[in-house]
Design an enzyme around this catalytic site. Structure first.
Site: not given
Length: 306
Positions: A99, A133-134, A162, A183, A200
């Site tokens: 991170k 990582d985001m 994301q 990813r 969602k």
């Protein structure tokens, strides 16, 4: 999405955090999702998974350090982790997730990028991949730009996108053009409607859209989900398009849906297990609870049994 919002807000309350981090009742449950607090414990878990034909990503938990000194300490810890993995008999199956806020992003881009480059350069000595990582949307632009700069010189790195964010399709195109590995996740942070989809169904639809683009055009994408409906749709897409299963991997979290991990591996897919460890586990743990009601139900049942 309402459930996720409630859990994330509740987890930030001081009395909730105090109970979760101090109660001896919670510790055994935490160990289901966290590999341990030491490098030795993490590598032991990683080696065990690798011996069972899984790929592994080790994540030293921690984010948003408060000083350059702390960022340097985190950099040193990651370099040590890389070197320790380098001694593993399964080094080719284990990579590292970092991170950028743990490396000093809040203290400045130059500081974080220097530390990031040092870790990736060390990992390159072992043929090891490092993924940035985001984090929350406030860091997205800086993260994408920094990964692009570092990737220009060191190809053993990539990032996370994301699907909940409005900008993700464009970011995916940027990473595909670079050739950097991505990813794709749904997203676990509490974000405003100005930058993120709030329902969602839309987040799921965007996830599938980006995943299909990465599978068709990307460089060894990581499809990170435990959602069986989405997995089924993407498996059908891969078959329809004739995409070689060796060209991508499924990613799943340590301790979650082990049955599904086993099944995908047995079907011949590449499966990587994301293995977090370290003492700074609470923010990660809270996000995992918010993602799936089943995780919270598991904890409640475990506490009742005791």
């Amino acid at each position: 999405m309402l459930f996720r919002t409630l859990i994330l807000r509740a987890s930030a309350l001081p009395f909730v955090k105090a109970f979760m981090t101090r109660s001896p009742l919670v510790r055994p449950v935490v160990r289901r999702f966290i590999a341990g607090e030491t490098v030795e414990q993490a590598i032991q878990v990683g080696d065990g998974l690798a011996a069972s034909c899984f790929n592994v990503s080790l994540d030293l938990l921690g984010e948003n350090v408060a000083s350059v000194t702390e960022a340097e300490r985190e950099r040193d810890a990651y370099v040590d982790l890389v070197r320790r993995i380098g001694q593993s008999p399964h080094v080719e199956k284990i990579n590292v997730s970092i991170k950028l806020t743990a490396l000093g992003l809040d203290q400045g881009d130059e500081i974080a990028e220097k530390h990031y480059r040092e870790i990736v350069a060390e990992a390159a000595k072992f043929g090891m991949f490092v993924r940035a990582d985001m984090e929350a949307s406030a860091y997205t632009e800086r993260t994408v730009a920094m990964v692009a700069r570092v990737f220009a010189d060191l190809k053993n790195t990539g990032t996370v996108l994301q699907s909940m964010l409005h900008r993700t399709l464009d970011d995916a195109r940027t990473m595909i053009a670079l050739g950097a590995r991505v990813r794709i996740v749904k997203g676990a942070y509490l974000e405003p409607a100005t930058v993120a989809y709030q329902d969602k169904a839309t987040v799921d639809a965007k996830y599938v859209e980006v995943a299909k683009m990465l599978l068709s055009e990307g460089n060894y994408p990581a499809i990170a989900t435990h959602d069986e409906r989405i997995i089924g749709e993407l498996k059908a897409f891969v078959r329809e398009k004739g995409i070689d299963p060796a060209k991508f991997e499924w990613q799943m979290l340590y301790g979650i849906r082990r049955d599904l991990q086993d099944r995908l591996r047995e079907e011949g897919y590449n499966v990587r297990v994301y293995v977090p460890f370290g003492s700074a586990w609470y923010p990660y743990f809270s996000r995992r609870l918010a993602e799936r009601p089943a995780n919270l139900a598991f904890i409640a049942k475990s506490l009742v049994r005791r």
